[in-house]
Design a protein around this motif. Structure first.
Motif, mmCIF file in Angstrom:
data_model
loop_
_atom_site.group_PDB
_atom_site.id
_atom_site.type_symbol
_atom_site.label_atom_id
_atom_site.label_comp_id
_atom_site.label_asym_id
_atom_site.label_seq_id
_atom_site.Cartn_x
_atom_site.Cartn_y
_atom_site.Cartn_z
ATOM 1 N N ALA A 76 -4.556 11.329 -2.566
ATOM 2 C CA ALA A 76 -4.840 12.292 -3.781
ATOM 3 C C ALA A 76 -3.356 13.236 -3.676
ATOM 4 O O ALA A 76 -3.085 13.662 -4.688
ATOM 5 C CB ALA A 76 -5.876 13.014 -3.538
ATOM 6 N N LEU A 77 -2.674 13.483 -2.453
ATOM 7 C CA LEU A 77 -1.705 14.525 -2.197
ATOM 8 C C LEU A 77 -0.518 13.637 -2.795
ATOM 9 O O LEU A 77 0.324 14.310 -3.375
ATOM 10 C CB LEU A 77 -1.699 14.698 -0.890
ATOM 11 N N HIS A 78 -0.278 12.619 -2.435
ATOM 12 C CA HIS A 78 1.201 11.889 -2.695
ATOM 13 C C HIS A 78 0.980 10.821 -3.789
ATOM 14 O O HIS A 78 2.191 10.476 -4.116
ATOM 15 C CB HIS A 78 1.503 11.206 -1.199
ATOM 16 N N GLY A 79 -0.084 10.412 -4.211
ATOM 17 C CA GLY A 79 -0.005 9.689 -5.463
ATOM 18 C C GLY A 79 0.455 8.252 -4.972
ATOM 19 O O GLY A 79 0.539 7.204 -6.018
ATOM 20 N N VAL A 80 0.107 7.798 -3.826
ATOM 21 C CA VAL A 80 0.390 6.387 -3.368
ATOM 22 C C VAL A 80 -0.782 5.679 -2.889
ATOM 23 O O VAL A 80 -1.507 6.434 -2.013
ATOM 24 C CB VAL A 80 1.483 6.221 -2.312
ATOM 25 N N PRO A 81 -1.263 4.762 -3.373
ATOM 26 C CA PRO A 81 -2.434 4.012 -2.917
ATOM 27 C C PRO A 81 -2.626 3.593 -1.297
ATOM 28 O O PRO A 81 -1.680 3.111 -0.985
ATOM 29 C CB PRO A 81 -2.399 2.587 -3.656
ATOM 30 N N ALA A 82 -3.325 3.981 -0.815
ATOM 31 C CA ALA A 82 -3.764 3.921 0.699
ATOM 32 C C ALA A 82 -5.073 3.000 1.150
ATOM 33 O O ALA A 82 -6.089 3.711 0.859
ATOM 34 C CB ALA A 82 -3.670 5.154 1.781
ATOM 35 N N GLU A 83 -4.904 1.940 1.231
ATOM 36 C CA GLU A 83 -6.194 1.109 1.281
ATOM 37 C C GLU A 83 -6.739 0.928 2.802
ATOM 38 O O GLU A 83 -5.836 0.836 3.580
ATOM 39 C CB GLU A 83 -6.016 -0.420 0.779
ATOM 40 N N VAL A 84 -7.892 1.236 3.018
ATOM 41 C CA VAL A 84 -8.315 1.128 4.639
ATOM 42 C C VAL A 84 -9.348 -0.162 4.523
ATOM 43 O O VAL A 84 -10.293 -0.176 3.662
ATOM 44 C CB VAL A 84 -9.245 2.168 5.009
ATOM 45 N N ARG A 85 -9.144 -1.004 5.543
ATOM 46 C CA ARG A 85 -10.312 -2.332 5.808
ATOM 47 C C ARG A 85 -10.431 -2.150 7.082
ATOM 48 O O ARG A 85 -9.972 -1.676 8.184
ATOM 49 C CB ARG A 85 -9.292 -3.533 5.467
ATOM 50 N N THR A 86 -11.491 -2.657 7.558
ATOM 51 C CA THR A 86 -12.343 -2.658 8.861
ATOM 52 C C THR A 86 -12.838 -4.210 9.122
ATOM 53 O O THR A 86 -13.476 -4.671 8.400
ATOM 54 C CB THR A 86 -13.347 -1.711 9.198
ATOM 55 N N THR A 87 -12.394 -4.587 10.345
ATOM 56 C CA THR A 87 -12.770 -5.956 10.806
ATOM 57 C C THR A 87 -13.649 -5.860 11.981
ATOM 58 O O THR A 87 -13.303 -4.878 12.925
ATOM 59 C CB THR A 87 -11.632 -6.901 10.859
#
Length: 419
Positions: A298-309
């Protein structure tokens, strides 16, 4: 124990004092009795007195004034031969000098072990002769009686002398053991004093190390919370100024800046109190990472995806806090330097390890050529130190134009296991 030792030593000193006067008493008594019963010529009497004086002088010079010389075997042997010769001559002249033979038994102690038995036999022979009235009174008819008296003397006087020697040897051994114990005790006290000094030195070093570690922890916390929060506030204020000039939504940027300032203040307080991050207090690590990534997006406008295995487990607060702070720092570095269009965070639970991978498609860099930046360049150093503090490892893969991959691996220490 010390009082008992003092009593024993005092008794031995008194015993030695008594033994020192025995030769004088025995020779003096023998001389007095000999002169009393001897009605010989004045020359014979003078010879007895002279031999007695010579024996007393010999004992005084060797056994009293220069006792240390008797420690040498040859000197002790020569002294003993001369002493027995004088006593034997006196016994030959007067049987009363048999009282002086007790000095011979006593001073045989100065001889070596193999010569002591012979000395006892000689003293027993001279004593038996004195008890028979003198050497000159032993004829063929009196020989059986002399041999019987000689045997009794060997058994009685020899047994008593042997017992006295054993007691003296045991006393010497006990004295040596006490001396060795005293020496060992002195060495132990010296070692304890040295250990006390080393202990104090180790405590001082531990305090210094603790201060250093706490400074490093606070530096990392300040960088991860206050510094990054202030940077975000500055960015939002700059955006608000630009939006106002364009009649844009500058109030939204002010609200975001205010919220970030509040969150930064709360995290700073938690850092000072060495508490885990607020997001980990309210949710599990995967959700906390997703929240951090969402705010960053939201701050930088760059998508950051989080994945857990893997199977999610609640880990020790230090482990989860380290991974969360590492993710925050990695995202901050992406925002500052990467110019990326996409970021992916992968949290993997793998048996005894937990790994966090942060990848971006930004500009990349040459890790071996990274130099401290103008603002301190603390980011990569902070991540390495923070991960190393929980016995983990940090690996960085990047090259110019190919993006960057940061991988942090830490031990999977469950909640409740402090280490």
């Amino acid at each position: 124990m010390p009082d008992q030792q003092y009593d024993v030593d005092a008794w031995e000193r008194r015993e030695q004092s008594v033994l020192n006067v025995v030769p004088y008493v025995s020779l003096g008594l023998a001389t007095a009795l000999g002169l009393l019963v001897d009605h010989g010529s004045p020359g014979r009497i003078a010879l007895q007195a002279g031999l007695s004086a010579a024996a007393i002088a010999l004992v005084t010079y060797m056994a009293v004034l220069h006792r240390d010389r008797l420690e040498r075997p040859r000197v002790a042997g020569a002294y003993y031969v001369v002493l027995l010769a004088l006593i034997g001559a006196l016994i030959a002249m007067n049987g009363m000098y048999g009282f002086a033979i007790i000095t011979g038994y006593m001073h045989a102690f100065w001889l070596g072990p193999r010569w002591r038995a012979l000395a006892v036999v000689v003293c027993a022979a001279l004593g038996a002769a004195a008890q028979m009235g003198g050497i000159l009174h032993i004829d063929r008819g009196a020989l059986p009686v002399y041999l019987l008296v000689f045997g009794v003397n060997v058994l009685l006087a020899g047994g008593i002398t042997l017992f006295a020697w054993r007691v003296s040897e045991e006393s010497d051994r006990r004295r040596d053991v006490i001396a060795e114990l005293a020496d060992a005790n002195a060495k132990l006290e010296a070692a304890l004093e040295e250990n006390a000094g080393l202990h104090a030195q180790l405590l001082a070093q531990a305090r210094e190390a603790g201060v250093h570690d706490e400074r490093q922890r606070m530096a990392g916390e300040i960088h991860d919370t206050i510094a990054q929060g202030l940077a975000g506030v500055v960015t939002q204020l700059q955006a608000a100024r630009q939006a106002r000039e364009r009649d844009g939504d500058w109030e939204r940027h002010l609200d975001v800046a205010q919220q970030m300032a509040r969150e930064g203040l709360a995290e700073a307080r938690r850092s000072v109190q060495a508490l885990r991050p607020q997001s980990l207090e309210e949710s599990a690590l995967p959700e906390a990472l997703a929240e951090v990534a969402g705010r960053w997006t939201a701050l930088h406008g760059v998508p950051a995806e989080v994945r857990t295995t893997g199977t999610v487990r609640i880990m020790h607060p230090e482990v989860e806090g380290t991974l969360l702070r590492t993710a925050q720092e990695a995202l901050a570095n992406v925002a500052k330097h990467a110019g990326a269009s996409r970021v992916a965070l992968t949290l993997s639970y793998m048996g005894d390890l937990i790994t966090l991978d942060v990848r971006d498609d930004g500009a990349g860099f040459a890790p071996d050529r990274v130099a401290p930046s103008a603002d301190g360049g603390y980011g990569l150093t902070a991540m390495r130190r923070r991960v190393a503090r929980v016995a983990g490892t940090l690996e960085i893969e990047s090259e110019p134009g190919a993006g960057t991959a940061i991988s942090a691996s830490v031990p999977a220490v469950p909640m409740g296991d402090a280490g």
